[in-house]
Motif scaffolding. Structure first.
Motif, short mmCIF file in Angstrom:
data_model
loop_
_atom_site.label_atom_id
_atom_site.label_comp_id
_atom_site.label_asym_id
_atom_site.label_seq_id
_atom_site.Cartn_x
_atom_site.Cartn_y
_atom_site.Cartn_z
N GLN A 42 0.85 -1.18 0.00
CA GLN A 42 0.00 0.00 0.00
C GLN A 42 0.89 1.24 0.00
N GLY A 43 1.33 1.59 -1.15
CA GLY A 43 2.17 2.76 -1.37
C GLY A 43 1.97 3.13 -2.82
N VAL A 44 2.76 4.04 -3.33
CA VAL A 44 2.66 4.33 -4.76
C VAL A 44 3.35 3.20 -5.51
N THR A 45 3.02 3.06 -6.80
CA THR A 45 3.65 2.02 -7.60
C THR A 45 5.10 2.38 -7.87
N LEU A 46 6.00 1.45 -7.56
CA LEU A 46 7.41 1.70 -7.83
C LEU A 46 7.68 1.61 -9.32
#
Length: 212
Positions: A42-46
């Protein structure tokens, strides 16, 4: 420690220059290849971003620091200035909170790097007092106007001092994006400034696990 150097109650926030065009460039054409994830954190897409690259600036100890000096560490890079009334202190607080969510080993491999775009007022000593308030390991950087313009351009950032302001109490318009840099010096995520500490910490864990 008093926070008078962070926030002057008499200063009102100025406009932050973040154009829709700039945001589109960041999140669109500069992405080369997102990393596939079976179960994304649950973070931005790397991803791998075609911005950034080597830089050399002066740190809070008055010593020259090159991007290569940070090899082996992931870091959150942001642009701002110590007189910023709200966005910059909120960003550094968010980075500190993200770091606190990491394991001891991961936290030792992650830090915050704050590049001042106000070299006239932000001396190395002042930068040190500012960033070290949030975390003693955070790094503050400054340089000549020409150096700062070059670094900002490499990361697609921008800043300007609007005309007609007081000589001392002026505000600086600057982009508010943050950049997650991997231990190899590559930009892997770009943040708009609204992401939670948990999301940033998840991205950091993913990068450190990926790179070993």
């Amino acid at each position: 420690m008093q926070l008078s150097f962070i926030h002057d109650q008499r200063i009102v926030i100025g406009a932050i220059v973040v154009s829709a065009l700039l945001a589109g460039v960041f999140l669109g054409t500069m992405v080369r290849k997102p990393i596939p994830d079976d179960e994304p954190s649950q973070g931005v897409t790397l991803g791998h971003y075609e911005i950034g690259g080597p830089f050399e600036l002066t740190d809070q100890r008055g010593e020259r620091l090159h991007l290569d000096d940070l090899a082996g560490k992931a870091f959150y890079l942001s642009f701002g200035y110590t007189f910023c009334p709200d966005i910059c202190p909120a960003t550094l607080a968010r980075i500190r909170q993200a770091k606190s969510l990491l394991s001891f080993d991961d936290a030792a491999r992650f830090t915050g790097v704050f590049i001042s775009v106000d070299p006239k007022r932000d001396t190395p000593q002042r930068l040190g007092e500012y960033v070290e308030y949030f975390d003693p390991e955070f790094i503050g950087l400054t340089g000549s106007e020409a150096e700062l313009i070059l670094v900002a351009q490499r990361y697609g950032a921008g800043f300007r001092i609007p005309e007609g302001q007081p000589e001392q109490g002026y505000l600086v318009d600057h982009t508010a994006f943050g950049y997650l840099i991997d231990p190899g010096g590559r930009v892997r995520a770009i943040y708009r400034g609204e992401e939670s500490p948990e999301a940033i910490a998840n991205n950091v864990r993913d990068i450190l696990e990926e790179m070993g």
